[in-house]
Design an enzyme around this catalytic site. Structure first.
Site, mmCIF file in Angstrom:
data_model
loop_
_atom_site.group_PDB
_atom_site.id
_atom_site.type_symbol
_atom_site.label_atom_id
_atom_site.label_comp_id
_atom_site.label_asym_id
_atom_site.label_seq_id
_atom_site.Cartn_x
_atom_site.Cartn_y
_atom_site.Cartn_z
ATOM 1 N N ASP A 233 -42.180 31.965 15.095
ATOM 2 C CA ASP A 233 -41.950 33.066 14.144
ATOM 3 C C ASP A 233 -43.229 33.868 13.890
ATOM 4 O OD1 ASP A 233 -40.116 30.891 13.877
ATOM 5 O OD2 ASP A 233 -39.383 31.720 11.994
ATOM 6 N N HIS A 235 -42.698 37.020 11.828
ATOM 7 C CA HIS A 235 -42.301 37.519 10.497
ATOM 8 C C HIS A 235 -43.161 38.671 9.975
ATOM 9 C CE1 HIS A 235 -38.829 35.284 9.279
ATOM 10 N NE2 HIS A 235 -39.371 34.129 9.610
ATOM 11 N N ASP A 262 -37.422 35.673 15.110
ATOM 12 C CA ASP A 262 -37.968 36.001 13.782
ATOM 13 C C ASP A 262 -39.269 36.788 13.906
ATOM 14 O OD1 ASP A 262 -35.758 34.714 12.814
ATOM 15 O OD2 ASP A 262 -36.836 33.393 11.447
ATOM 16 N N ASP A 265 -39.095 40.821 9.165
ATOM 17 C CA ASP A 265 -38.704 40.372 7.816
ATOM 18 C C ASP A 265 -39.842 39.626 7.125
ATOM 19 O OD1 ASP A 265 -36.214 41.494 7.510
ATOM 20 O OD2 ASP A 265 -35.109 39.744 8.226
ATOM 21 N N ARG A 266 -39.813 39.718 5.796
ATOM 22 C CA ARG A 266 -40.805 39.093 4.905
ATOM 23 C C ARG A 266 -42.167 39.775 4.996
ATOM 24 N NH1 ARG A 266 -39.028 34.934 1.949
ATOM 25 N NH2 ARG A 266 -37.147 33.857 2.610
ATOM 26 N N ASN A 294 -32.733 33.989 13.729
ATOM 27 C CA ASN A 294 -31.720 34.230 12.688
ATOM 28 C C ASN A 294 -32.038 35.481 11.864
ATOM 29 O OD1 ASN A 294 -33.880 32.494 11.564
ATOM 30 N ND2 ASN A 294 -32.699 32.649 9.681
ATOM 31 N N HIS A 295 -33.302 35.945 11.920
ATOM 32 C CA HIS A 295 -33.655 37.167 11.178
ATOM 33 C C HIS A 295 -33.458 38.445 11.983
ATOM 34 C CE1 HIS A 295 -35.188 36.101 7.147
ATOM 35 N NE2 HIS A 295 -35.249 34.908 7.693
ATOM 36 N N ARG A 391 -29.967 24.601 5.043
ATOM 37 C CA ARG A 391 -29.960 26.057 4.900
ATOM 38 C C ARG A 391 -28.588 26.596 4.518
ATOM 39 N NH1 ARG A 391 -34.629 28.093 7.643
ATOM 40 N NH2 ARG A 391 -35.591 26.509 8.945
#
Length: 488
Positions: A233, A235, A262, A265-266, A294-295, A391
């Protein structure tokens, strides 16, 4: 309660007092953003006194912070069951539902909060925002049914986009990404500049066509003496992505990379990250690889900032185009027929083959169950067997599940990402399930290292490089996130 204590219907007073002390201690860990430790200590309080709604409510909040949305949901529901008037329980449950994209269920809980606290301005704002999202989704659904909606990609007119004289950034050469373009782009982004929208759109259209031509499971051959790098990730942490390239070299035909989902995001430099990665994909299509995470989904992007960032830096139309591109990202990569790499993990059944993965119809938003969902969302667990996911999506799978899958498919080990690890990586399941996470000091709060894996074709043995976070401009993570999550 110790085994020597006699079980009675009444909780011993000292247990209640001890539980309260554990709660206070856990609150301190929470304040210091040590959420995992807070969860452990809240659990001790619950063990001593399982009848207090606040303990579950607080642990639910800590689970939200560690992205264990399934556990957060369970705890919030338990808190409400213990005390129907515990308003924070509804708040926590709404936040967990929101995080999982279950907007209607979240709305119901926010409605309960606003009825219980009609004067609560924050609750009213959250209810209104959530209601907007539910109405927007219903409206978009109705429109797409009516119109048989055209692809956004088909509506882009590049010829109508002029390059202004004052634009001094990198330029595509004859519409193509070159090494010079990529080197200039990295430097341009480092200085917080924005790529011209015409070039941005061109990259998106070209990379969409490239991904469309690839299968859901991509086979990669690594020659004996060649190095290959796997990153987890990112991110939206662009300056840490640059640091990876400084440590390990820029991607090239002799320095191939696989980024394992991923990307966005964030972190608030997601646009810079994704155009960097897509640019390298176009430059080195057979030596630079990207798996869907998943993002890379519309719901996650709407909640965790990417959608807001694209709209802020470009347009709503581009945000929609990104969704179309993400739908074509491959779901997994198989290296030298020995190592399977996917973002999340393995499956809720034992008979899944590489052929099954190859045949997944991936051009869609991630479903809530099935192979595609589990590839993107599942996590390993130390104990054998399977369990419901922490989750709330996918499954948790034990070492026996990993072993059976590898045996069935004649593989040596799997590599996945999806979870923050203190050293940036973790070796589990007797060395057969490796996690790699490449976003150090995740969200500027977790204090973890990032890592990447290098291996050579000859022996396929993973070597790990861990690294610390580097400074970035003063734009905090989640700056573009949905307002419902910013104060979760």
């Amino acid at each position: 309660m110790s085994q020597n204590e006699e079980v009675t219907g009444v909780l011993p007073e000292d247990n209640a007092a001890k539980a309260e002390k554990f709660k206070e201690e856990a609150n301190e860990y929470f304040k210091n953003q040590d959420f995992n430790k807070a969860i452990d200590v809240y659990s001790k309080a619950i063990e001593l006194n399982p009848t207090i709604a606040v303990y579950y409510g607080n642990r639910s909040f800590a689970y939200l912070k560690t992205e264990c949305f399934g556990y957060a949901l369970e705890d919030a529901s338990k808190a409400i069951e213990l005390d129907r008037n515990y308003v924070k329980g509804y708040y926590r449950r709404a936040a967990a539902h929101m995080s999982l994209g279950k907007f209607k269920l979240a709305l119901k809980d926010y409605e309960t909060v606003t009825k219980a606290r009609p004067g609560d301005i924050d609750a009213k704002a959250k209810f209104t925002e959530c209601n907007k999202i539910v109405k927007k989704i219903a409206f978009e659904k109705a429109i797409s049914v009516e119109e048989n909606k055209k692809n956004v990609a088909d509506t882009i007119n590049l010829d109508a986009m002029a390059i202004e004289d004052e634009y001094t950034g990198p330029k595509l050469e004859d519409g193509r990404v070159t090494l010079k373009f990529m080197e200039e782009l990295l430097d341009y982004y480092r200085k917080q500049n924005k790529l011209h929208r015409k070039y941005a759109y061109k990259i998106l259209l070209d990379v969409k066509a490239l991904f469309e031509s690839q299968p859901s499971l991509v086979e990669i051959t690594i020659p004996d003496e060649n190095k290959f790098t796997i990153c987890g990730d990112i991110h939206g942490q662009f300056y840490d992505l640059l640091h990876i390239f400084e440590l390990n070299g820029l991607p090239s035909e002799t320095n191939p990379y696989l980024f394992n989902g991923d990307f966005v995001d964030r972190g608030s430099f997601s646009v810079e990250c994704i155009f960097t990665l897509f640019g390298f994909k176009l430059l080195f299509p057979n030596h630079f690889f990207m798996s869907r995470g998943n993002h890379e989904s519309a719901t996650m992007n709407q909640m965790y900032g990417f959608d807001g960032e694209v709209k802020s830096k470009y347009s709503a139309q581009m945000a929609e185009l990104f969704t179309e591109v993400y739908n074509w990202l491959p779901l997994a990569h198989c290296l030298n027929k020995k190592v399977l790499v996917m973002h999340g993990g393995l499956f809720s059944r034992d008979d899944v083959t590489l052929k099954d993965i190859r045949e997944i119809d991936r051009n869609r938003q991630p479903p809530d169950e099935g192979l595609m969902c589990e590839l993107l969302w599942s996590d390993p667990q130390p104990q054998p067997g399977r369990a419901p996911s922490k989750r709330g999506v996918g499954v948790q799978f034990g070492p026996d599940v990993t072993s059976k899958f590898l045996e069935l498919n004649k593989l040596e080990y799997v590599v996945r990402s999806h979870e923050v690890k203190q050293d940036g990586y973790e070796i589990g399941h007797d060395g057969k399930c490796i996690t790699v996470f490449s976003a150090p000091n995740y969200c500027d709060t977790m204090g973890n290292q990032g890592a990447f894996i290098t291996l050579t074709g000859k022996d396929m043995k993973p070597k790990f490089t861990s690294y610390e976070a580097v400074p970035h401009p003063n734009v905090r993570p989640m700056a573009y996130a949905n307002s419902l999550l910013k104060f979760m």
